[in-house]
Structures are given as C-alpha cells and as structure tokens.
Scaffold this active site. Structure first.
Site, short mmCIF file in Angstrom:
data_model
loop_
_atom_site.label_atom_id
_atom_site.label_comp_id
_atom_site.label_asym_id
_atom_site.label_seq_id
_atom_site.Cartn_x
_atom_site.Cartn_y
_atom_site.Cartn_z
N LYS A 207 -17.71 65.86 -20.63
CA LYS A 207 -16.78 64.84 -21.10
C LYS A 207 -17.54 63.56 -21.46
CE LYS A 207 -12.68 62.36 -19.51
NZ LYS A 207 -11.70 62.21 -18.42
N GLU A 213 -27.41 66.70 -14.89
CA GLU A 213 -27.68 68.15 -14.81
C GLU A 213 -27.42 68.80 -16.18
OE1 GLU A 213 -25.71 66.43 -12.84
OE2 GLU A 213 -25.93 66.98 -10.73
N GLY A 268 -11.82 65.58 -15.43
CA GLY A 268 -12.73 66.72 -15.50
C GLY A 268 -12.21 67.94 -14.77
N ARG A 269 -11.69 67.75 -13.54
CA ARG A 269 -11.24 68.88 -12.73
C ARG A 269 -9.92 69.47 -13.22
NH1 ARG A 269 -11.62 64.15 -10.28
NH2 ARG A 269 -9.77 63.11 -9.43
N GLU A 354 -11.77 66.51 -4.76
CA GLU A 354 -12.15 65.37 -5.59
C GLU A 354 -10.93 64.52 -5.94
OE1 GLU A 354 -14.04 65.80 -9.69
OE2 GLU A 354 -15.73 65.09 -8.50
N HIS A 385 -14.43 90.20 7.62
CA HIS A 385 -15.67 90.64 8.26
C HIS A 385 -16.66 89.49 8.34
CE1 HIS A 385 -14.21 94.79 7.83
NE2 HIS A 385 -13.70 94.33 6.70
N LYS A 513 -25.14 59.45 -7.62
CA LYS A 513 -25.84 59.52 -8.92
C LYS A 513 -26.84 58.38 -9.06
CE LYS A 513 -22.09 61.75 -11.44
NZ LYS A 513 -21.10 61.63 -12.51
O1 LIG Z 1 -17.89 66.59 -17.90
P1 LIG Z 1 -18.91 65.60 -17.39
O2 LIG Z 1 -18.69 64.22 -17.92
O3 LIG Z 1 -20.31 66.09 -17.58
O4 LIG Z 1 -18.68 65.48 -15.79
C1 LIG Z 1 -18.87 66.63 -15.01
C2 LIG Z 1 -18.37 66.36 -13.58
O5 LIG Z 1 -19.19 65.33 -13.00
C3 LIG Z 1 -18.57 64.23 -12.38
O6 LIG Z 1 -19.50 63.89 -11.38
C4 LIG Z 1 -17.22 64.40 -11.74
O7 LIG Z 1 -17.35 64.47 -10.33
C5 LIG Z 1 -16.49 65.63 -12.16
O8 LIG Z 1 -15.10 65.37 -12.10
C6 LIG Z 1 -16.89 66.03 -13.56
O9 LIG Z 1 -16.17 67.19 -13.96
#
Ligand SMILES: O=P(O)(O)OC[C@H]1O[C@H](O)[C@H](O)[C@@H](O)[C@@H]1O
Length: 548
Positions: A207, A213, A268-269, A354, A385, A513
C-alpha cells in the site's frame, strides 16, 4: 468516546458473572431441551452453534444490551456510510465497499462515488488475469507466463496467501502462484530457484510502497531478473504493482497500466478484497474472485441489517468480550477442521490483534479494561496431538471457535466423517469434561488396582465447562470463505466498538521500524553504540563478530 466500564450494562454483566459461576454449561442443556435450537443462527452460508457457551437467556440479553449501549448501531451506520471512524488517521473504513460494487450503484465518500473506482479496478484486474491465462501476456523473450510471485508482507501477504490456500480446489493449473514475504533471504532465494525469469511475473503488493521487507525483496527479484537475461527496458513485462504510491511504483519500472490502485480507506489487514487480492484472482480465476467478494458482501448485509440477537458477528464478538473481560480469558483459539483453511488463524491473528491490540480509548485516555486477546490456532485434528492438552486440562480458559465444512472436496474412505467426529468430540469434551468418579470407574474397568486408581484417577480429571462456538458450512467455496473472513472482520469491529477503541490504526508498529533502521545502520558501520542498553550492544557486537 467512553470506557466500557461507564456503561450500565457492564456492571450488570459483572454481577451476572457471579451468578453464572456456579452454573455448568451441561446443566443449561438439561434445563432447556431446546437450547441447541435456540442458540443456532444462520447467515451467508454459515451456521453458528453457540450453545456450548457459559450463557443463558439473561447473559445473551445483557450482551445485546451491552452492544446497543456501546453504540454499535451507530458505528455500523458510520462504517457503511464512509464516516471517518478511523479517527486518528481521519479516514473512512470501507473494506465493505470493495465487495459491494457488484450489488450497489454508489457509495459517496467525501464527494466521490468510491464504487466507480472499485469497479474500474476490478475491470483492470480482470484484464490482467485474462492476459496472463490466455497467453496474450508474453515475457521479454516471447514466452507465456507460467509463474506469478506475489511479494508483500502483513496485510499485503497474509490475506491473499490464506485465501489462495483455502481455495486450492479452485486453482487453475496453467499458472502457479507463489508468495514471498520475509526479509530472511531464505524466503525469496527458495522461490527464485524454482523459477524461469522468462516466464515469471512479479506482483509487488505494498500500500505504501515503502515497507522495507517488500522493497528489499522486490529489488532482489529485479536484480535476479536483470542478471538472468532481463533488461531495464523489459522490467515492465515482468513486474506489476498494487499500491497507493503510484510515483514510487513507476520509479521502480512498472508500466502505469500495470499499477493497481489502493485507497486510504482500506486498511492493510482488510485489503485482500482489493487488488491486493490479485494473486487470488490469478490463482483461482476472476469468476471465483467475484464469488469471494459476493460471499463477503452477503455477510456484510447480514451484519448491517440482522437483529443483534441473530447476528453472527455480534453474537461472537459479544461472547468474546464476555470471556475476555468477565472471565479473564487472555487468548482465543480458531481451529478449522479443514486442511485448506489451516493458515486462516494466521490471517485472523493479524486482523484482530493489529486492530484491537490497543491501550487507548478513541479519545486518547488509557483503557481501564483488557482489549484484544491473543488470537492463535491451527488445523484440527493436528492440534489434538499438539496443544489440546492445555485446552482440556490447563489452568487457562481458552474459548475456541471450531470451523468445519459438512462436505470435503476430497472424499476418501471415512476420512471426512472421522475429521468431523473429532471436531464435535473436542467441543463436547471441552464442555462435559470427566469427573473423578468417571476417571476412577474407567481405571477400574481397565483392571487397575485400588492403589493405581487412587494414584492415577486425579490426573485424568477434566474440569470441563470450557466454552466453544461451532461454525458449519456445506462446503468451503469462494463464497463461504469470503463470508467467513468478513464474519471475523465484523466480529473484530464489534469488540472494538464495545471497548471504545480505534480498531483501524496501527501506531504500535512504527517504533520497531524506526529502531530497526537505526540498528541496521549500526550493524553495517563502526558506530559508537555506548548509548544503547548493554544487551543490544552485546548482540550487535556478536553479529558483527560473526560477519568478520
Ligand atoms: O502494504 P504495505 O504498505 O507494504 O504494509 C504492509 C503491512 O505493514 C505494516 O507494518 C502494517 O502493520 C500492516 O497493516 C501492513 O499490511
């Protein structure tokens, strides 16, 4: 903008919990032969049996009063109308719009009909998916595409990955979809080894197009492509992006027509229903992706319109609060008795933790109650198990959601009947337990001596009275999987409304971060680390020594 403890119903629930303490669930069934029927409700292809809960008519009535007093009717209206309910980022929360666009003409948000943008993006996705599967899309050497790699993390990874796996029976076999998320080099190198750079397309899902990463993995993929016959000019034939940061995506080398938009009003989630879900659409086809959206939309309409007493997200959300805040439950387990749904707990973990892992009320004051629980789980019967011992005989109360289809996509022998029998037996065992007398008789029947009975029987006692919900559907299809995830999205929202918190920001992930960047710079330089704590200093030293 208030603490739930200020609600009159909150105090009544605390008193009621005292009353319920001495009542066992199994006695509630004895008292009401119609209990199972009364405590079953249906929506969007799902049946919720919530009879195995520490709740009677008064409990449920008080919980309904609680959600009403907490203002859920207003917060639902707010969400569905595009009000800026994400108050700290001053944003609408409209993942529901992503699946409404086929059934609804317009949804005006800040003067814009967002459904037009949603429909346009779905069309853009449709075209991209068709080009890939028809062979029209060719790589830089003229070959058709055989593999698509989705690079993303968090909400840009978990949702699509979990849904693609859940819909394995619907996967097309001409294109394989892979997922890369972790910055651990083992993730992407393991995938690249399997791939042909001439027939692979990478979809960079971010987004912000700023997540460390994802950018590191995207650059590694680009380097791999360029060092295996690719050229700067042909990057656009092998890279697409899903992002709200078009400028950065273009700078990376994507063609504008292969950049799929995202909007600030989708967290995002909650974004798998947007173009972030492109890997799902590629894996199972756009028709099944539309089915997924429709299933979620059906659950949205149920949540928006059904009376709270019959409303699946409301019942599950309120019962969750009953255990967290009035029985001190610290965790909540999701146990899908479905192999393809085995990763679903991981997605709901991000979705819920989150969203509701918060310690401030909407008005900024500190909370006075527990908020979001630790969400965990895994596939049944495997968990039986592994960790079910704690569920049955541990010292903690862990409410469980059992999720099962009535039919399997892969019938073989008695497997599905055995799987289903185990699902039901676990919820039953959690509720009825085993008394000392029963344990003693069992041992005697097995020929144990009096001493052995006296020694072993106490260890075989299972307290029982441990609550669970059971969610059933005819079959796991795109529509029922979509409805299930939407059900949990709204369950999370119900709880956030009760607690008076903002479920849609995530300020807590920022600190890690920032510190991560600082530590990285110290690992790659001869910086003076004396201002850091001794532990971090020693760990930095150990890493640098190992690299020397
Ligand atoms: O989609 P992006 O901007 O790369 O973000 C990816 C993810 O990283 C962030 O740290 C948030 O914790 C998430 O809610 C998000 O989905």
């Amino acid at each position: 903008m208030r603490s739930p403890t200020e609600l009159t119903t909150w105090k009544k629930l605390a008193d009621h919990q005292q009353e319920m303490n001495s009542i066992e669930m199994k006695s509630l069934f004895e008292a009401d032969p119609k209990r199972a029927e009364k405590y079953t409700t249906h929506a969007a292809g799902w049946t919720l049996d919530y009879a195995k809960n520490r709740a009677n008519e008064k409990t449920l009535s008080l919980l309904t009063d609680l959600v009403k007093e907490a203002g859920l009717e207003d917060t639902i209206k707010g969400m569905f109308s595009g009000a800026h309910i994400n108050n700290t980022e001053d944003r609408s929360v409209l993942h529901i719009a992503l699946r409404a666009s086929q059934a609804q003409e317009s949804l005006m948000v800040d003067g814009v009909n967002v459904l037009e943008e949603v429909r346009a993006t779905l069309k853009q996705m449709e075209k991209f998916v068709a080009q890939l599967h028809s062979g029209e899309w060719k790589g830089h050497t003229g070959k058709t595409i055989t593999d698509v790699v989705s690079i993303g993390i968090g909400g840009s990874y978990l949702g699509p990955k979990v849904v693609a796996e859940a819909l394995t029976p619907y996967k097309k076999d001409d294109i394989k979809v892979h997922f890369v998320a972790n910055i651990d080099g083992s993730d992407i190198t393991g995938k690249l080894k399997q791939l042909n750079p001439e027939t692979t397309v990478f979809v960079i899902s971010s987004k912000t197009f700023g997540t460390l990463e994802t950018l590191s993995n995207a650059n590694a993929a680009r380097d791999w492509f360029l060092s295996h016959g690719g050229s700067e000019a042909s990057v656009s034939k092998h890279f697409a992006a899903v992002s709200s940061n078009v400028k950065k995506a273009v700078a990376f080398g994507m063609a504008k027509e292969n950049i799929f938009p995202m909007w600030d009003w989708v967290g995002g989630r909650y974004s798998l229903w947007s173009a972030i879900g492109l890997p799902v659409a590629i894996a199972v086809g756009m028709d099944n992706f539309y089915e997924l959206l429709d299933g979620a939309h059906q659950m949205d309409e149920h949540f928006r319109t059904a009376p709270f007493e019959e409303n699946l997200p409301v019942i599950m959300g309120a019962l969750g609060v009953w255990y967290i805040n009035f029985h001190n439950a610290q965790t909540h387990a999701l146990i899908p008795y479905d192999h393809y749904l085995r990763a679903m707990p991981a997605h709901i973990q991000q979705l819920d933790m989150e969203s509701n892992g918060k310690a401030n009320l909407l008005n900024g004051d500190g909370v006075e109650t527990d908020t979001g629980p630790i969400i965990w789980g895994g596939a049944g019967t495997n968990g039986q198990h592994a960790y079910h011992q704690l569920l049955h005989q541990g010292t903690r109360l862990v409410p469980v959601d059992f999720i099962a289809p009535l039919a399997s996509h892969n019938p073989i022998g008695e497997h599905h009947t055995q799987l289903f029998a185990n699902c039901l037996s676990q919820s039953q065992a959690l509720m009825v337990g085993k008394t000392l007398e029963q344990a003693e008789q069992e041992l005697r029947d097995a020929g144990a001596t009096t001493d052995q009975v006296a020694k072993i029987a106490p260890h075989k006692v299972i307290k029982g009275n441990r609550p669970s919900n059971t969610l059933l559907t005819d079959k796991m299809t795109p529509a029922t999987v979509g409805a299930l995830i939407a059900l949990y999205e709204h369950r999370t929202f119900v709880q956030g409304t009760i607690w008076g918190i903002n479920s849609f920001d995530q300020w807590g992930v920022e600190l890690g971060k920032v510190l991560g960047t600082d530590i990285f710079n110290r690992l790659v330089s001869d910086s003076d680390n004396s201002a850091l704590d001794a532990s971090t200093q020693a760990l930095i030293k150990a890493f640098k020594k190992a690299q020397a």
